[in-house]
Design a protein around this motif. Structure first.
Motif, PDB file in Angstrom:
ATOM      1  N   ASP A   1       8.092  -6.075  -4.187  1.00  0.00           N
ATOM      2  CA  ASP A   1       7.510  -5.455  -3.004  1.00  0.00           C
ATOM      3  C   ASP A   1       6.115  -4.932  -3.351  1.00  0.00           C
ATOM      4  OD1 ASP A   1       6.877  -4.187  -0.697  1.00  0.00           O
ATOM      5  OD2 ASP A   1       8.441  -2.656  -0.814  1.00  0.00           O
ATOM      6  N   GLY A   2       5.101  -5.699  -3.008  1.00  0.00           N
ATOM      7  CA  GLY A   2       3.743  -5.299  -3.317  1.00  0.00           C
ATOM      8  C   GLY A   2       3.083  -4.459  -2.244  1.00  0.00           C
ATOM      9  N   LYS A   3       3.807  -4.190  -1.140  1.00  0.00           N
ATOM     10  CA  LYS A   3       3.183  -3.516   0.004  1.00  0.00           C
ATOM     11  C   LYS A   3       3.923  -2.252   0.435  1.00  0.00           C
ATOM     12  CE  LYS A   3       1.208  -7.811   1.827  1.00  0.00           C
ATOM     13  NZ  LYS A   3       1.096  -8.709   3.010  1.00  0.00           N
ATOM     14  N   CYS A   4       4.782  -1.710  -0.432  1.00  0.00           N
ATOM     15  CA  CYS A   4       5.534  -0.490  -0.082  1.00  0.00           C
ATOM     16  C   CYS A   4       6.236  -0.659   1.262  1.00  0.00           C
ATOM     17  CB  CYS A   4       4.624   0.725  -0.063  1.00  0.00           C
ATOM     18  SG  CYS A   4       3.894   1.129  -1.669  1.00  0.00           S
TER      19      CYS A   4
ATOM     20  N   GLY B   1      15.248  10.572  -3.920  1.00  0.00           N
ATOM     21  CA  GLY B   1      15.472  11.590  -2.898  1.00  0.00           C
ATOM     22  C   GLY B   1      15.523  10.950  -1.528  1.00  0.00           C
ATOM     23  N   ARG B   2      15.445  11.773  -0.482  1.00  0.00           N
ATOM     24  CA  ARG B   2      15.404  11.233   0.876  1.00  0.00           C
ATOM     25  C   ARG B   2      14.111  10.443   1.058  1.00  0.00           C
ATOM     26  NH1 ARG B   2      19.269  12.664   4.295  1.00  0.00           N
ATOM     27  NH2 ARG B   2      20.544  14.502   3.838  1.00  0.00           N
ATOM     28  N   LEU B   3      14.234   9.275   1.643  1.00  0.00           N
ATOM     29  CA  LEU B   3      13.079   8.388   1.782  1.00  0.00           C
ATOM     30  C   LEU B   3      11.944   9.066   2.529  1.00  0.00           C
ATOM     31  CD1 LEU B   3      11.707   5.641   1.504  1.00  0.00           C
ATOM     32  CD2 LEU B   3      12.968   4.872   3.523  1.00  0.00           C
ATOM     33  N   THR B   4      12.250   9.776   3.609  1.00  0.00           N
ATOM     34  CA  THR B   4      11.198  10.409   4.407  1.00  0.00           C
ATOM     35  C   THR B   4      10.423  11.444   3.611  1.00  0.00           C
ATOM     36  OG1 THR B   4      12.869  11.947   5.257  1.00  0.00           O
ATOM     37  CG2 THR B   4      12.320  10.031   6.632  1.00  0.00           C
ATOM     38  N   GLU B   5      11.066  12.014   2.586  1.00  0.00           N
ATOM     39  CA  GLU B   5      10.424  13.052   1.788  1.00  0.00           C
ATOM     40  C   GLU B   5       9.709  12.504   0.556  1.00  0.00           C
ATOM     41  OE1 GLU B   5      13.586  15.708   0.852  1.00  0.00           O
ATOM     42  OE2 GLU B   5      13.930  16.312   2.936  1.00  0.00           O
ATOM     43  N   LYS B   6       9.979  11.249   0.197  1.00  0.00           N
ATOM     44  CA  LYS B   6       9.447  10.685  -1.048  1.00  0.00           C
ATOM     45  C   LYS B   6       8.402   9.598  -0.844  1.00  0.00           C
ATOM     46  CE  LYS B   6      11.736  13.207  -3.932  1.00  0.00           C
ATOM     47  NZ  LYS B   6      11.033  14.084  -4.893  1.00  0.00           N
ATOM     48  N   VAL B   7       8.187   9.178   0.399  1.00  0.00           N
ATOM     49  CA  VAL B   7       7.271   8.069   0.657  1.00  0.00           C
ATOM     50  C   VAL B   7       5.892   8.325   0.057  1.00  0.00           C
ATOM     51  CG1 VAL B   7       5.963   6.880   2.453  1.00  0.00           C
ATOM     52  CG2 VAL B   7       8.404   7.157   2.700  1.00  0.00           C
ATOM     53  N   GLU B   8       5.317   9.459   0.374  1.00  0.00           N
ATOM     54  CA  GLU B   8       3.961   9.746  -0.094  1.00  0.00           C
ATOM     55  C   GLU B   8       3.890   9.821  -1.615  1.00  0.00           C
ATOM     56  OE1 GLU B   8       0.370  13.056   0.426  1.00  0.00           O
ATOM     57  OE2 GLU B   8       2.186  13.180   1.664  1.00  0.00           O
ATOM     58  N   ALA B   9       4.868  10.496  -2.236  1.00  0.00           N
ATOM     59  CA  ALA B   9       4.863  10.636  -3.694  1.00  0.00           C
ATOM     60  C   ALA B   9       4.967   9.276  -4.381  1.00  0.00           C
ATOM     61  CB  ALA B   9       6.010  11.534  -4.135  1.00  0.00           C
ATOM     62  N   ILE B  10       5.796   8.387  -3.841  1.00  0.00           N
ATOM     63  CA  ILE B  10       5.953   7.057  -4.430  1.00  0.00           C
ATOM     64  C   ILE B  10       4.673   6.247  -4.276  1.00  0.00           C
ATOM     65  CG2 ILE B  10       7.162   4.848  -4.218  1.00  0.00           C
ATOM     66  CD1 ILE B  10       9.686   6.462  -3.481  1.00  0.00           C
ATOM     67  N   GLU B  11       4.077   6.297  -3.084  1.00  0.00           N
ATOM     68  CA  GLU B  11       2.832   5.549  -2.867  1.00  0.00           C
ATOM     69  C   GLU B  11       1.724   6.028  -3.803  1.00  0.00           C
ATOM     70  OE1 GLU B  11       2.278   3.865   1.455  1.00  0.00           O
ATOM     71  OE2 GLU B  11       2.629   6.029   1.551  1.00  0.00           O
ATOM     72  N   VAL B  12       1.608   7.340  -3.971  1.00  0.00           N
ATOM     73  CA  VAL B  12       0.592   7.901  -4.858  1.00  0.00           C
ATOM     74  C   VAL B  12       0.844   7.477  -6.303  1.00  0.00           C
ATOM     75  CG1 VAL B  12      -0.315  10.043  -5.853  1.00  0.00           C
ATOM     76  CG2 VAL B  12       0.022   9.859  -3.380  1.00  0.00           C
ATOM     77  N   ALA B  13       2.103   7.594  -6.749  1.00  0.00           N
ATOM     78  CA  ALA B  13       2.453   7.228  -8.124  1.00  0.00           C
ATOM     79  C   ALA B  13       2.223   5.746  -8.369  1.00  0.00           C
ATOM     80  CB  ALA B  13       3.906   7.597  -8.405  1.00  0.00           C
ATOM     81  N   ARG B  14       2.589   4.930  -7.404  1.00  0.00           N
ATOM     82  CA  ARG B  14       2.440   3.482  -7.543  1.00  0.00           C
ATOM     83  C   ARG B  14       0.971   3.082  -7.612  1.00  0.00           C
ATOM     84  NH1 ARG B  14       2.330  -1.572  -5.348  1.00  0.00           N
ATOM     85  NH2 ARG B  14       4.059  -2.940  -5.949  1.00  0.00           N
ATOM     86  N   SER B  15       0.162   3.667  -6.728  1.00  0.00           N
ATOM     87  CA  SER B  15      -1.264   3.358  -6.702  1.00  0.00           C
ATOM     88  C   SER B  15      -1.945   3.792  -7.995  1.00  0.00           C
ATOM     89  CB  SER B  15      -1.917   4.057  -5.498  1.00  0.00           C
ATOM     90  OG  SER B  15      -3.304   3.827  -5.472  1.00  0.00           O
ATOM     91  N   ALA B  16      -1.600   4.982  -8.483  1.00  0.00           N
ATOM     92  CA  ALA B  16      -2.198   5.484  -9.727  1.00  0.00           C
ATOM     93  C   ALA B  16      -1.805   4.615 -10.914  1.00  0.00           C
ATOM     94  CB  ALA B  16      -1.765   6.926  -9.962  1.00  0.00           C
TER      95      ALA B  16
END
Length: 256
Positions: free
Chosen positions: A188-191, A219-234
């Protein structure tokens, strides 16, 4: 007759190698290794580290292969990938015929397991179907990123009596998550998890699972979306590439 091993080497930890794989490694005369550019040099480094760690006789040879690019002018994804496999098959066939003597053993080291979202076995089937180069081949299973993900998060992939769906980001949809208790997503290259937000859905996400670069979030997807996107991008910015896998767990699907 020439022999080829297609060996699963796990998802990033050299200790994922099985005893069966180590035995096969020590029979190999020639390793055929796909080179995917400097950005993914870590993948080459791991393969070399595995060989140096587990092979007793260092007289084996390594043949590096420049991986052909998929043709962007082919609109259909399936047709584009099939054409890419055919191109790989011609390259592999030529190298097997030229670099592997009749009494020698060659090998391809496959990330994860050869049976799960990897093209090597399909390419080998193309070569066999052409009938130009004769060889026997054997497949050695490896630990997948899915197994490693579950182990690192200390979870089972399914509840009692539940099913598991394994798919790609390209195929992920709200309907699939709504009807499936457990969905494992690879490539999944596009989150794509952003498209299936639901307050009940949980995510267990991991990048470079098993390696020294490993990142885990859950965790709950709605609460982790931003953290995952930031971690993945970094991680992509830092390493030049990222390889991640995740499990989406939907308790609501059990009640529907």
């Amino acid at each position: 007759m020439r022999k080829l091993y297609i060996i699963g080497i796990g998802s990033g930890n050299p200790e994922h190698i099985t005893v069966q794989a180590i035995k096969a490694l020590n029979e190999v005369d020639v390793f055929f290794v796909l080179k995917k550019g400097d950005a993914k040099s870590d993948l080459m480094r791991l393969r070399k580290e595995i060989c140096e760690r587990y092979i007793d006789d260092p007289s084996y040879r390594t043949i590096e292969i420049i991986d052909p690019q998929r043709d962007p002018s082919i609109a259909s994804y399936t047709v584009r990938v099939e054409a890419w496999h055919q191109e790989r098959a011609l390259i592999y066939e030529d190298l097997i015929g030229k670099e592997l003597k009749e009494d020698e053993c060659g090998a391809f080291l496959v990330w994860g397991d050869p049976s799960l979202y990897d093209s090597t076995l399909r390419v080998i089937d193309h070569i066999i179907a052409r009938g130009i180069v004769d060889f026997d081949h054997e497949v050695i299973p490896g630990i997948t990123s899915i197994q490693a993900l579950a182990a690192r998060h200390k979870i089972t992939l399914n509840g009692i009596g539940e099913s598991i769906c394994i798919t790609t980001g390209r195929q992920l949809s709200p309907g699939l998550v709504a009807s499936s208790e457990n969905v494992v997503v690879m490539l999944d290259g596009k989150c794509s998890f952003r498209e299936v937000l639901d307050k009940d859905v949980e995510i267990y996400w991991g990048a470079y699972v098993g390696s020294d670069k490993e990142i885990l979030l859950s965790g709950r997807l709605t609460e982790k979306v931003e953290a995952i996107e930031v971690a993945r991008s970094a991680a992509r910015e830092k390493n030049g590439w990222v390889m991640d896998t995740y499990l989406l767990r939907n308790p609501s699907a059990r009640r529907s």
